[in-house]
Design a protein around this motif. Structure first.
Motif, PDB file in Angstrom:
ATOM      1  N   ASP A  25       0.848  -1.191   0.000  1.00  0.00           N
ATOM      2  CA  ASP A  25       0.000   0.000   0.000  1.00  0.00           C
ATOM      3  C   ASP A  25       0.883   1.241   0.000  1.00  0.00           C
ATOM      4  OD1 ASP A  25      -2.331   1.465   0.062  1.00  0.00           O
ATOM      5  OD2 ASP A  25      -3.133   0.458   1.826  1.00  0.00           O
ATOM      6  N   ILE A  26       0.295   2.398  -0.263  1.00  0.00           N
ATOM      7  CA  ILE A  26       0.894   3.682   0.087  1.00  0.00           C
ATOM      8  C   ILE A  26       0.010   4.278   1.167  1.00  0.00           C
ATOM      9  CG2 ILE A  26       1.466   6.016  -0.662  1.00  0.00           C
ATOM     10  CD1 ILE A  26       2.248   4.941  -3.334  1.00  0.00           C
ATOM     11  N   VAL A  27       0.541   4.333   2.377  1.00  0.00           N
ATOM     12  CA  VAL A  27      -0.226   4.737   3.551  1.00  0.00           C
ATOM     13  C   VAL A  27       0.035   6.211   3.840  1.00  0.00           C
ATOM     14  CG1 VAL A  27      -0.699   4.265   5.984  1.00  0.00           C
ATOM     15  CG2 VAL A  27      -0.001   2.393   4.452  1.00  0.00           C
ATOM     16  N   VAL A  28      -1.039   6.962   4.034  1.00  0.00           N
ATOM     17  CA  VAL A  28      -0.921   8.373   4.406  1.00  0.00           C
ATOM     18  C   VAL A  28      -1.012   8.478   5.925  1.00  0.00           C
ATOM     19  CG1 VAL A  28      -1.860  10.692   4.135  1.00  0.00           C
ATOM     20  CG2 VAL A  28      -2.033   9.047   2.250  1.00  0.00           C
ATOM     21  N   PHE A  29       0.037   8.999   6.545  1.00  0.00           N
ATOM     22  CA  PHE A  29       0.019   9.239   7.988  1.00  0.00           C
ATOM     23  C   PHE A  29      -0.379  10.685   8.254  1.00  0.00           C
ATOM     24  CE2 PHE A  29       2.019   5.235   8.439  1.00  0.00           C
ATOM     25  CZ  PHE A  29       1.855   4.862   9.775  1.00  0.00           C
ATOM     26  N   LYS A  30      -1.362  10.843   9.134  1.00  0.00           N
ATOM     27  CA  LYS A  30      -1.847  12.162   9.526  1.00  0.00           C
ATOM     28  C   LYS A  30      -1.759  12.295  11.043  1.00  0.00           C
ATOM     29  CE  LYS A  30      -5.221  12.328   5.729  1.00  0.00           C
ATOM     30  NZ  LYS A  30      -6.643  12.545   5.379  1.00  0.00           N
ATOM     31  N   CYS A  31      -2.033  13.495  11.529  1.00  0.00           N
ATOM     32  CA  CYS A  31      -2.179  13.733  12.961  1.00  0.00           C
ATOM     33  C   CYS A  31      -3.516  14.438  13.151  1.00  0.00           C
ATOM     34  CB  CYS A  31      -1.035  14.575  13.505  1.00  0.00           C
ATOM     35  SG  CYS A  31      -1.239  15.035  15.249  1.00  0.00           S
ATOM     36  N   ASN A  32      -4.441  13.800  13.845  1.00  0.00           N
ATOM     37  CA  ASN A  32      -5.771  14.381  14.002  1.00  0.00           C
ATOM     38  C   ASN A  32      -5.759  15.661  14.834  1.00  0.00           C
ATOM     39  OD1 ASN A  32      -6.745  12.285  12.498  1.00  0.00           O
ATOM     40  ND2 ASN A  32      -7.605  11.148  14.212  1.00  0.00           N
ATOM     41  N   GLN A  33      -4.690  15.902  15.595  1.00  0.00           N
ATOM     42  CA  GLN A  33      -4.600  17.114  16.397  1.00  0.00           C
ATOM     43  C   GLN A  33      -3.872  18.244  15.671  1.00  0.00           C
ATOM     44  OE1 GLN A  33      -4.153  14.598  20.543  1.00  0.00           O
ATOM     45  NE2 GLN A  33      -3.597  16.738  20.551  1.00  0.00           N
ATOM     46  N   HIS A  34      -3.067  17.899  14.681  1.00  0.00           N
ATOM     47  CA  HIS A  34      -2.321  18.896  13.905  1.00  0.00           C
ATOM     48  C   HIS A  34      -2.506  18.543  12.434  1.00  0.00           C
ATOM     49  CE1 HIS A  34      -0.050  18.438  17.810  1.00  0.00           C
ATOM     50  NE2 HIS A  34      -0.450  19.693  17.855  1.00  0.00           N
ATOM     51  N   PRO A  35      -3.532  19.089  11.785  1.00  0.00           N
ATOM     52  CA  PRO A  35      -3.916  18.637  10.435  1.00  0.00           C
ATOM     53  C   PRO A  35      -2.867  18.868   9.355  1.00  0.00           C
ATOM     54  CG  PRO A  35      -5.149  20.607  11.082  1.00  0.00           C
ATOM     55  CD  PRO A  35      -4.436  20.128  12.302  1.00  0.00           C
ATOM     56  N   TRP A  36      -1.864  19.711   9.619  1.00  0.00           N
ATOM     57  CA  TRP A  36      -0.818  19.930   8.617  1.00  0.00           C
ATOM     58  C   TRP A  36       0.200  18.795   8.586  1.00  0.00           C
ATOM     59  CZ3 TRP A  36      -1.204  22.913  13.136  1.00  0.00           C
ATOM     60  CH2 TRP A  36      -0.209  22.676  14.096  1.00  0.00           C
ATOM     61  N   GLU A  37       0.239  17.973   9.630  1.00  0.00           N
ATOM     62  CA  GLU A  37       1.237  16.892   9.694  1.00  0.00           C
ATOM     63  C   GLU A  37       0.854  15.754   8.750  1.00  0.00           C
ATOM     64  OE1 GLU A  37       3.183  15.285  13.192  1.00  0.00           O
ATOM     65  OE2 GLU A  37       2.075  16.758  14.379  1.00  0.00           O
ATOM     66  N   LYS A  38       1.769  15.425   7.834  1.00  0.00           N
ATOM     67  CA  LYS A  38       1.541  14.301   6.934  1.00  0.00           C
ATOM     68  C   LYS A  38       2.864  13.606   6.621  1.00  0.00           C
ATOM     69  CE  LYS A  38      -2.695  15.614   4.507  1.00  0.00           C
ATOM     70  NZ  LYS A  38      -3.302  15.895   3.176  1.00  0.00           N
TER      71      LYS A  38
END
Length: 249
Positions: free
Chosen positions: A176-189
């Protein structure tokens, strides 16, 4: 009515566990049917440079006032999709596709891959790893994060990480290509390519990449960038060849 709802919930949970068990059993059968790849000493090497042409876009300043700690630890935070020196393009994920590779299993790496929350960003921004390889996610910041892995072929997963705590560990079972996010800091990817073979790389600051130990054969080479999309090239490599293949976005 309450008893009926409880029964309905229990049934749904049971079905979910059954589906997960069947999926795991199917993955295990597929893996056991593959033949272990044995190196012959005549493998090929693929290398090249990823370049950018046209007007080079600028990364955008990120406003982090929503979390004063983030503003304190990284007051000049910017987007990272445009990386690399001059006309070179970093953070491009290069990988190999071939039905021939699907018939083999490859030696599993024992070392884990590390992904950090540091300076209210993910480091590294793009990385590659193997199916079944442990991924350790650290929170190095003095603020809380929520690690959220959004995947097409693997279950969605997210978990809160308190400030400067021990790592979380996660394992992906399918490519897969997994997208990592941070639900508390939406700019983090961050973007994590998960592969069932070792033939992948991420371009560096000079746009360079290298894939070694490639068995002779016909392949599709895929170059993927988070903003500029995907390019592919068909190649055939012969025993012991050193092939140069570059891409221009």
């Amino acid at each position: 009515m309450t008893a009926f709802r409880l029964l309905k919930i229990a049934l749904v949970v049971t079905i979910c566990f059954a589906v997960a068990a069947l999926s795991s059993a199917q993955d295990a059968r597929i893996l056991s049917a593959k033949k272990p790849y044995v190196r012959t000493g005549h493998e090929a090497t693929l290398s090249g440079t990823i370049r950018f042409t046209g007007k080079r876009p600028k990364n955008v300043r990120i406003v982090t006032w929503a979390d004063p700690i983030c503003h304190k630890v990284n007051p000049t935070l910017r987007t990272e999709w445009m990386a690399g020196k001059k006309r070179q393009l970093a953070n491009v994920l290069i990988s190999i596709k071939s039905e021939m590779l699907d018939a083999y299993s490859f030696e599993q790496p024992s070392a884990p891959i590390v992904l950090d929350h540091r300076g209210c960003r993910y480091l590294p921004h793009v990385l590659g790893m193997r199916v079944g390889q442990p991924l350790l996610i650290f929170n190095r910041d003095p603020t809380n994060h929520n690690t959220h892995a959004v995947s097409r072929n693997n279950p969605d997963w997210n978990q809160t990480q308190l400030a400067e705590t021990s790592s979380l560990e996660h394992i992906f079972k399918r490519p897969d290509i997994v997208v990592f996010k941070c639900n508390q800091h939406p700019w983090e990817k961050a973007y994590v390519g998960v592969f069932d073979h070792p033939f992948f790389a991420v371009s560096d600051e000079l746009g360079n990449y290298k894939i070694e130990g490639l068995p002779p054969g016909k392949y599709t080479v895929v170059a993927w960038h988070e903003r500029f999309g995907e390019q592919t090239e068909e190649i055939t490599v012969v025993p012991g060849e050193g092939r140069n293949l570059s891409f221009i976005f």
